[in-house]
Design a protein around this motif. Structure first.
Motif, mmCIF file in Angstrom:
data_model
loop_
_atom_site.group_PDB
_atom_site.id
_atom_site.type_symbol
_atom_site.label_atom_id
_atom_site.label_comp_id
_atom_site.label_asym_id
_atom_site.label_seq_id
_atom_site.Cartn_x
_atom_site.Cartn_y
_atom_site.Cartn_z
ATOM 1 N N HIS A 156 0.820 -1.215 0.000
ATOM 2 C CA HIS A 156 0.000 0.000 0.000
ATOM 3 C C HIS A 156 0.851 1.261 0.000
ATOM 4 O O HIS A 156 0.388 2.311 -0.429
ATOM 5 N N VAL A 157 2.156 1.163 0.464
ATOM 6 C CA VAL A 157 2.944 2.389 0.524
ATOM 7 C C VAL A 157 3.309 2.909 -0.851
ATOM 8 O O VAL A 157 3.683 4.064 -0.995
ATOM 9 N N PHE A 158 3.187 2.078 -1.884
ATOM 10 C CA PHE A 158 3.541 2.547 -3.221
ATOM 11 C C PHE A 158 2.485 3.457 -3.819
ATOM 12 O O PHE A 158 2.690 4.047 -4.865
ATOM 13 N N LYS A 159 1.313 3.549 -3.159
ATOM 14 C CA LYS A 159 0.252 4.373 -3.711
ATOM 15 C C LYS A 159 0.382 5.840 -3.345
ATOM 16 O O LYS A 159 -0.208 6.687 -4.003
ATOM 17 N N HIS A 160 1.167 6.156 -2.288
ATOM 18 C CA HIS A 160 1.185 7.530 -1.806
ATOM 19 C C HIS A 160 2.094 8.395 -2.675
ATOM 20 O O HIS A 160 3.287 8.134 -2.774
ATOM 21 N N LEU A 161 1.533 9.414 -3.270
ATOM 22 C CA LEU A 161 2.311 10.266 -4.177
ATOM 23 C C LEU A 161 3.360 11.072 -3.425
ATOM 24 O O LEU A 161 4.460 11.303 -3.931
ATOM 25 N N SER A 162 3.041 11.479 -2.205
ATOM 26 C CA SER A 162 3.963 12.365 -1.482
ATOM 27 C C SER A 162 5.298 11.684 -1.234
ATOM 28 O O SER A 162 6.342 12.344 -1.193
ATOM 29 N N ARG A 163 5.298 10.354 -1.096
ATOM 30 C CA ARG A 163 6.563 9.645 -0.891
ATOM 31 C C ARG A 163 7.512 9.831 -2.061
ATOM 32 O O ARG A 163 8.707 10.036 -1.893
ATOM 33 N N TYR A 164 6.944 9.770 -3.288
ATOM 34 C CA TYR A 164 7.804 9.947 -4.469
ATOM 35 C C TYR A 164 8.367 11.361 -4.518
ATOM 36 O O TYR A 164 9.537 11.564 -4.850
ATOM 37 N N LEU A 165 7.533 12.352 -4.159
ATOM 38 C CA LEU A 165 8.012 13.737 -4.187
ATOM 39 C C LEU A 165 9.133 13.921 -3.170
ATOM 40 O O LEU A 165 10.157 14.547 -3.468
ATOM 41 N N TRP A 166 8.966 13.345 -1.971
ATOM 42 C CA TRP A 166 10.034 13.460 -0.980
ATOM 43 C C TRP A 166 11.287 12.749 -1.451
ATOM 44 O O TRP A 166 12.395 13.190 -1.174
ATOM 45 N N PHE A 167 11.107 11.652 -2.183
ATOM 46 C CA PHE A 167 12.283 10.949 -2.699
ATOM 47 C C PHE A 167 13.011 11.816 -3.713
ATOM 48 O O PHE A 167 14.249 11.882 -3.712
ATOM 49 N N LEU A 168 12.265 12.539 -4.564
ATOM 50 C CA LEU A 168 12.895 13.451 -5.521
ATOM 51 C C LEU A 168 13.651 14.553 -4.798
ATOM 52 O O LEU A 168 14.696 15.001 -5.248
ATOM 53 N N TYR A 169 13.123 15.005 -3.645
ATOM 54 C CA TYR A 169 13.825 16.015 -2.864
ATOM 55 C C TYR A 169 15.072 15.428 -2.209
ATOM 56 O O TYR A 169 16.080 16.111 -2.036
ATOM 57 N N TYR A 170 14.996 14.151 -1.879
ATOM 58 C CA TYR A 170 16.104 13.507 -1.166
ATOM 59 C C TYR A 170 17.326 13.323 -2.054
ATOM 60 O O TYR A 170 18.457 13.399 -1.573
ATOM 61 N N ILE A 171 17.124 13.098 -3.368
ATOM 62 C CA ILE A 171 18.256 12.792 -4.253
ATOM 63 C C ILE A 171 19.273 13.942 -4.327
ATOM 64 O O ILE A 171 20.454 13.720 -4.072
ATOM 65 N N PRO A 172 18.851 15.199 -4.642
ATOM 66 C CA PRO A 172 19.870 16.262 -4.674
ATOM 67 C C PRO A 172 20.523 16.513 -3.329
ATOM 68 O O PRO A 172 21.733 16.779 -3.271
ATOM 69 N N LEU A 173 19.752 16.402 -2.252
ATOM 70 C CA LEU A 173 20.342 16.557 -0.916
ATOM 71 C C LEU A 173 21.449 15.541 -0.706
ATOM 72 O O LEU A 173 22.551 15.852 -0.240
ATOM 73 N N PHE A 174 21.148 14.294 -1.097
ATOM 74 C CA PHE A 174 22.114 13.208 -0.932
ATOM 75 C C PHE A 174 23.373 13.462 -1.760
ATOM 76 O O PHE A 174 24.498 13.299 -1.271
ATOM 77 N N ILE A 175 23.188 13.912 -3.012
ATOM 78 C CA ILE A 175 24.364 14.146 -3.864
ATOM 79 C C ILE A 175 25.212 15.274 -3.290
ATOM 80 O O ILE A 175 26.446 15.191 -3.257
ATOM 81 N N TRP A 176 24.549 16.321 -2.783
ATOM 82 C CA TRP A 176 25.279 17.443 -2.207
ATOM 83 C C TRP A 176 26.093 16.977 -0.997
ATOM 84 O O TRP A 176 27.279 17.297 -0.858
ATOM 85 N N GLU A 177 25.459 16.179 -0.109
ATOM 86 C CA GLU A 177 26.181 15.680 1.066
ATOM 87 C C GLU A 177 27.345 14.797 0.646
ATOM 88 O O GLU A 177 28.409 14.803 1.257
ATOM 89 N N CYS A 178 27.134 14.040 -0.428
ATOM 90 C CA CYS A 178 28.164 13.123 -0.920
ATOM 91 C C CYS A 178 29.382 13.906 -1.401
ATOM 92 O O CYS A 178 30.530 13.561 -1.086
ATOM 93 N N ILE A 179 29.134 14.989 -2.129
ATOM 94 C CA ILE A 179 30.257 15.802 -2.615
ATOM 95 C C ILE A 179 30.989 16.432 -1.437
ATOM 96 O O ILE A 179 32.226 16.446 -1.383
ATOM 97 N N LYS A 180 30.230 16.943 -0.455
ATOM 98 C CA LYS A 180 30.861 17.517 0.732
ATOM 99 C C LYS A 180 31.731 16.480 1.430
ATOM 100 O O LYS A 180 32.849 16.765 1.861
ATOM 101 N N ALA A 181 31.210 15.239 1.529
ATOM 102 C CA ALA A 181 31.963 14.164 2.183
ATOM 103 C C ALA A 181 33.281 13.931 1.480
ATOM 104 O O ALA A 181 34.326 13.769 2.114
#
Lengths: 111, 165
Positions: free
Chosen positions: B51-76
């Motif tokens: 059922h968790v695959f139906k929630h649209l907001s999860r995908y939007l948060w995942f899209l927000y998470y990707i650039p944050l993750f890449i930025w942290e990765c470069i800083k690391a």
């Protein structure tokens, strides 16, 4: 244009890979070495693959390069985690000047 | 066919299409047959809560998470490169313990992976029942469990909670 950006990405990747290998030699113990090698080599290799993707575009090899980036990001941290956990449980000591080791304390408390 | 089978089938067929990219009919037919068989056999081992695959907001948060993750990765990476290239090796390592509220396996895996690829930290072990993570920190700023949690875990935990839990 794409090729120039691709060359830049490949250059950045090579630099990070170099720093990862330097860390592998210079840092004192297993855990620090894993830190350097995991982080730098992951991003360095991903950057090289992304440069390759810019060269090739959406062809067979370009898409495979993108897939490789995905799999490296998913698997490199897991292997570092497994190696460090294995090293700790087989008794590899931390560096002498390490500040604290709460994992060893908790394991002693459990046993 | 249950929902978990269908979700797994979609994942598998997408992966197959990427691997055999200039796709044609033969590849497509073989892919559909094999992916159908595999997802029929091992359907609900991977997708436990469809059922968790139906929630649209999860995908939007995942899209927000990707650039944050890449930025942290470069800083690391810049952080590690600085520490390695510095003549005095400015490191101060140690293993600290932090606490997390995440429960599901996927969320814990992503949290541990994110911690490993972000500045100066690497997850060593995880205690899923009590929610403790043991983290090797290359430059220990604080040994206290709450402050270490704030510094290391807090920035990802909120987002991962919205994506996976």
């Amino acid at each position: 244009m794409n090729e120039i950006i691709g060359y830049i990405f490949i250059g950045i990747g090579l630099a990070f890979d170099f720093f990862g290998c330097l860390g592998l030699i210079r840092l004192p113990d297993v855990y620090n070495r894993l830190q350097a090698s995991t982080k730098c080599v992951t991003l360095g290799t991903c950057s090289i693959l992304f440069g390759l993707f810019l060269f090739k575009g959406f062809t067979a090899s370009g898409i495979k390069a993108l897939l490789c980036i995905l799999f490296i990001i998913l698997t490199a941290p897991v292997s570092a985690h497994a190696l460090s956990r294995g090293a700790h449980s087989s008794g590899v000591k931390l560096w002498d000047k390490s500040v604290c080791d709460m994992y060893a304390e908790d394991k002693k408390y459990k046993a | 066919m249950r929902k978990s089978h269908i979700i797994l089938f979609i994942f598998l067929i997408l992966m197959w299409l990427f691997v055999t990219w200039p796709t044609d009919l033969q590849h497509l037919i073989v892919g559909i047959l094999v992916c159908g068989f595999v997802s029929f056999m091992i359907g609900d081992m991977f997708v436990k809560r469809p059922h968790v695959f139906k929630h649209l907001s999860r995908y939007l948060w995942f899209l927000y998470y990707i650039p944050l993750f890449i930025w942290e990765c470069i800083k690391a990476n810049l952080d590690v490169a600085y520490r390695v290239a510095h003549p005095d090796l400015p490191i101060n390592p140690g293993i600290v313990k932090v606490k997390t509220d995440l429960k599901s396996d996927t969320a814990l895996t992503f949290l541990a992976n994110s911690i490993t690829l972000t500045p100066g930290t690497m997850s060593v072990d995880i205690d899923a029942e009590k929610g403790y993570l043991y983290i090797h920190w290359i430059n220990v700023k604080d040994k206290d469990i709450h402050k270490a949690t704030e510094i290391i875990v807090a920035r990802f935990e909120k987002i991962l909670k919205r994506i996976f839990d």
